[in-house]
Design a protein around this motif. Sequence first.
Motif, PDB file in Angstrom:
ATOM      1  N   GLU A  30     -45.128  71.972  -3.474  1.00  0.00           N
ATOM      2  CA  GLU A  30     -46.053  72.713  -2.618  1.00  0.00           C
ATOM      3  C   GLU A  30     -46.249  72.040  -1.266  1.00  0.00           C
ATOM      4  OE1 GLU A  30     -50.683  74.376  -2.633  1.00  0.00           O
ATOM      5  OE2 GLU A  30     -49.895  73.235  -4.332  1.00  0.00           O
ATOM      6  N   ASN A  31     -46.432  70.696  -1.264  1.00  0.00           N
ATOM      7  CA  ASN A  31     -46.798  70.053  -0.002  1.00  0.00           C
ATOM      8  C   ASN A  31     -45.608  69.579   0.824  1.00  0.00           C
ATOM      9  OD1 ASN A  31     -45.932  67.490  -0.905  1.00  0.00           O
ATOM     10  ND2 ASN A  31     -47.947  66.927  -1.650  1.00  0.00           N
ATOM     11  N   PHE A  32     -44.391  69.556   0.242  1.00  0.00           N
ATOM     12  CA  PHE A  32     -43.259  69.065   1.039  1.00  0.00           C
ATOM     13  C   PHE A  32     -41.940  69.767   0.716  1.00  0.00           C
ATOM     14  CE2 PHE A  32     -39.718  66.198   1.942  1.00  0.00           C
ATOM     15  CZ  PHE A  32     -39.946  65.945   3.284  1.00  0.00           C
ATOM     16  N   PHE A  33     -41.472  69.656  -0.527  1.00  0.00           N
ATOM     17  CA  PHE A  33     -40.109  70.096  -0.829  1.00  0.00           C
ATOM     18  C   PHE A  33     -39.904  71.585  -0.581  1.00  0.00           C
ATOM     19  CE2 PHE A  33     -40.731  66.426  -3.825  1.00  0.00           C
ATOM     20  CZ  PHE A  33     -39.959  65.541  -3.090  1.00  0.00           C
ATOM     21  N   GLY A  34     -40.956  72.378  -0.773  1.00  0.00           N
ATOM     22  CA  GLY A  34     -40.831  73.812  -0.497  1.00  0.00           C
ATOM     23  C   GLY A  34     -40.898  74.144   0.975  1.00  0.00           C
ATOM     24  N   ARG A  35     -41.126  73.128   1.833  1.00  0.00           N
ATOM     25  CA  ARG A  35     -41.287  73.361   3.268  1.00  0.00           C
ATOM     26  C   ARG A  35     -40.101  72.828   4.080  1.00  0.00           C
ATOM     27  NH1 ARG A  35     -47.289  71.057   4.235  1.00  0.00           N
ATOM     28  NH2 ARG A  35     -47.060  72.080   6.289  1.00  0.00           N
ATOM     29  N   VAL A  36     -39.043  72.400   3.393  1.00  0.00           N
ATOM     30  CA  VAL A  36     -37.817  71.977   4.076  1.00  0.00           C
ATOM     31  C   VAL A  36     -36.668  72.826   3.530  1.00  0.00           C
ATOM     32  CG1 VAL A  36     -38.596  69.629   4.546  1.00  0.00           C
ATOM     33  CG2 VAL A  36     -37.486  70.141   2.375  1.00  0.00           C
ATOM     34  N   SER A  37     -35.512  72.712   4.130  1.00  0.00           N
ATOM     35  CA  SER A  37     -34.395  73.580   3.763  1.00  0.00           C
ATOM     36  C   SER A  37     -33.742  73.141   2.462  1.00  0.00           C
ATOM     37  CB  SER A  37     -33.340  73.562   4.880  1.00  0.00           C
ATOM     38  OG  SER A  37     -32.718  72.289   4.951  1.00  0.00           O
ATOM     39  N   ALA A  38     -33.003  74.059   1.863  1.00  0.00           N
ATOM     40  CA  ALA A  38     -32.278  73.754   0.629  1.00  0.00           C
ATOM     41  C   ALA A  38     -31.216  72.688   0.877  1.00  0.00           C
ATOM     42  CB  ALA A  38     -31.638  75.029   0.078  1.00  0.00           C
ATOM     43  N   GLU A  39     -30.587  72.738   2.062  1.00  0.00           N
ATOM     44  CA  GLU A  39     -29.574  71.740   2.392  1.00  0.00           C
ATOM     45  C   GLU A  39     -30.187  70.336   2.476  1.00  0.00           C
ATOM     46  OE1 GLU A  39     -30.059  74.567   3.999  1.00  0.00           O
ATOM     47  OE2 GLU A  39     -28.274  75.675   3.334  1.00  0.00           O
ATOM     48  N   TYR A  40     -31.386  70.281   3.031  1.00  0.00           N
ATOM     49  CA  TYR A  40     -32.104  68.992   3.095  1.00  0.00           C
ATOM     50  C   TYR A  40     -32.351  68.459   1.682  1.00  0.00           C
ATOM     51  CZ  TYR A  40     -35.886  65.661   4.110  1.00  0.00           C
ATOM     52  OH  TYR A  40     -36.664  64.540   4.204  1.00  0.00           O
ATOM     53  N   LEU A  41     -32.757  69.337   0.759  1.00  0.00           N
ATOM     54  CA  LEU A  41     -33.027  68.913  -0.613  1.00  0.00           C
ATOM     55  C   LEU A  41     -31.757  68.413  -1.291  1.00  0.00           C
ATOM     56  CD1 LEU A  41     -35.456  71.751  -1.772  1.00  0.00           C
ATOM     57  CD2 LEU A  41     -36.035  69.465  -0.930  1.00  0.00           C
ATOM     58  N   ASP A  42     -30.625  69.083  -1.014  1.00  0.00           N
ATOM     59  CA  ASP A  42     -29.352  68.634  -1.585  1.00  0.00           C
ATOM     60  C   ASP A  42     -29.038  67.203  -1.130  1.00  0.00           C
ATOM     61  OD1 ASP A  42     -29.047  71.090  -2.775  1.00  0.00           O
ATOM     62  OD2 ASP A  42     -27.703  71.879  -1.221  1.00  0.00           O
ATOM     63  N   ALA A  43     -29.162  66.971   0.174  1.00  0.00           N
ATOM     64  CA  ALA A  43     -28.844  65.650   0.725  1.00  0.00           C
ATOM     65  C   ALA A  43     -29.802  64.587   0.198  1.00  0.00           C
ATOM     66  CB  ALA A  43     -28.887  65.704   2.256  1.00  0.00           C
ATOM     67  N   LEU A  44     -31.103  64.927   0.115  1.00  0.00           N
ATOM     68  CA  LEU A  44     -32.094  63.958  -0.374  1.00  0.00           C
ATOM     69  C   LEU A  44     -31.848  63.637  -1.848  1.00  0.00           C
ATOM     70  CD1 LEU A  44     -34.628  62.296   0.138  1.00  0.00           C
ATOM     71  CD2 LEU A  44     -35.993  64.310  -0.446  1.00  0.00           C
ATOM     72  N   HIS A  45     -31.509  64.636  -2.637  1.00  0.00           N
ATOM     73  CA  HIS A  45     -31.233  64.423  -4.061  1.00  0.00           C
ATOM     74  C   HIS A  45     -30.059  63.465  -4.234  1.00  0.00           C
ATOM     75  CE1 HIS A  45     -30.057  65.246  -8.198  1.00  0.00           C
ATOM     76  NE2 HIS A  45     -31.245  65.796  -8.392  1.00  0.00           N
ATOM     77  N   LEU A  46     -29.015  63.693  -3.479  1.00  0.00           N
ATOM     78  CA  LEU A  46     -27.845  62.808  -3.561  1.00  0.00           C
ATOM     79  C   LEU A  46     -28.209  61.383  -3.154  1.00  0.00           C
ATOM     80  CD1 LEU A  46     -24.843  64.862  -2.099  1.00  0.00           C
ATOM     81  CD2 LEU A  46     -25.063  63.948  -4.410  1.00  0.00           C
ATOM     82  N   ASP A  47     -28.986  61.265  -2.079  1.00  0.00           N
ATOM     83  CA  ASP A  47     -29.346  59.947  -1.559  1.00  0.00           C
ATOM     84  C   ASP A  47     -30.177  59.160  -2.573  1.00  0.00           C
ATOM     85  OD1 ASP A  47     -29.592  57.883   0.370  1.00  0.00           O
ATOM     86  OD2 ASP A  47     -31.560  58.639   0.920  1.00  0.00           O
TER      87      ASP A  47
END
Length: 621
Positions: A547-564
Amino acid sequence: MSNVTALPRETRSIEAPAVEGISLADLYLSDMNPRQEADPEGISLLADSIAMIGLIQPIAGFRDKAGKVGVVAGGRRWRAIRLALERDPALAAERPDLALVPVRLAPDEATARAWAAVENTAREDLHPADEIRAFGRMREGGADVPTIARTFGTTEAHVYRRLALAALPAPVLDALKAGEITLGAAKAFTIAQDEALALTVLDQIRGHEVSEHRIKQMLQPEAINGGTDRRARFVGIDAYRAAGGRATADLFAEATLLHDADLLDRLFTEKLEAEADAKEAEWAWIKTLAEAWVPYKMAEKMARLYRVEGDLTEEQAERCDELAELAQAEVLDEDGQAELDALQAILDGDFTDEQRRFGGWFLCVGQDGQIRMDGPYVRPEDRAAAIEAEVLTGHAAHQIENAKDDAPKSPYSGALVADLQAMRSAAVQGAMLDKPELALDLLAYTLAQKWGGPLAVRTDESPITPATETGFAPDPRLLGREDEDEDAAPEADPFDAFRAKGKKHRNAVLALALARSLRYSDHDPIFAKIEAETKASLRQVWTPTAENFFGRVSAEYLDALHLDLTGCDPQCNGFKAFKSQKKGEKAAGMERLFTDAAYQSAWKIDAEKKARIDAWVPDCF
């Protein structure tokens, strides 16, 4: 309803039956005893204890019609006595309490059943704090660890763990006994080197759920974990010690704490530069980075070079296919695997001398302490010459020309950045509450400035208004006035009453007012200085959620952050499944990565990765 059989009235009113010595041969485990099974290892340890110090507490039993005595309470002791005598029959002559076992006989069956139930439901283990002190007293009296273990009927490993806590300050063990801190929190205190600081930290965490990691940070804020810090893993603890670095052991984390950050940074830089020098002999350039990764923008306008693939002869190709089939069937031996690897290396190819003349690599150290290389790339200033030398051809020769010069769009919206800035302010404000002298220094500094300073001296409160309070937990002192009591009767002279509360209260009130007025600034270095001095962190007050962060950035950003953060293989099935999800599902998954231990385990998040996740903050500051 209790299943404990009530004692007859006449039994409750008489004295406890006397203890009698019963031959071991006349004892057996009664069906009334609820503990029909026992851990063999525990019985073995108890047998050692009984052989050393005898039987301290008598067994409880009931005589049957045949004259035998069934053990209704104390079955573990009965088993341990039998084992002790099996190991050493001479004990029967040395210890009368083993030859004739002390047994308290129940006067009737109802009493026997009550004893059996009460003994086995109301028994309470020794509190860890009492056990720590007991082990410590025996150790001070000259007993070695094996002796203590046999005496208490426990393992030597358990004794060592308890003795590691025996030197803790008495108030820490008192707090453990009182339930004000957990055993894990007490273990964290073993790294303390300053007792005064340890007691201050103890006062701050009493009755609060504070992680062991956070307690260790409070006790040794400057210490570096040699087992998880990438610099320490890269340099090596031995090399750090050889250079004169100070280190202590964190017994329970099985880690070494390093105390000379500047030395570690210097050794890290020197070793990384030495690695770069060795690589630069083969390539046009090597760029070392202090970060654990290569930022995207760094190579954005560079052209990547690729290996020139090799060709196999017809005979080699046939042999490669044969070996590949054996490998797939998992019957390829070590020599065959080496041959297959050599053939695959030919297919993969290599970089040419011309490519090496223009290309270069970025060199950094990953979170695992290992060298990471990204490249090779041709720099923009070498691009024309590389094209002329036909190192860059076709699409590679034109793609940089067509690249847009404008910077990529930030993944963070203005509203999200504003929320993060507000919560970052809350972290620093909360940390300032425990440093009233710092708050007063800031006030004096502000008043001394001609054009104002970092504080709104009128004590205008800096707003802390994130779009959602989910995952946001500022210091509760920021939300109320400690000196306010609406129900209190008015003082005749409120100023005198305020002064009578003392300097500590005055400083707390000032620190609260001044902390609330601290303004966030991304250009004034004083805010960053205060943040560093108070060791405040956004993550102390904020946990990223869907709610406060992950839903407010792009899906591509989440992919990169998950990998990192997970360090997983981008080609693994788990990440492919994550990447194929809708954004909302990805956001929920990222929240679980930060908060759900089971989810972290599924992604093989070890202690090092967990520490990185716990400390992660967005790179928008």
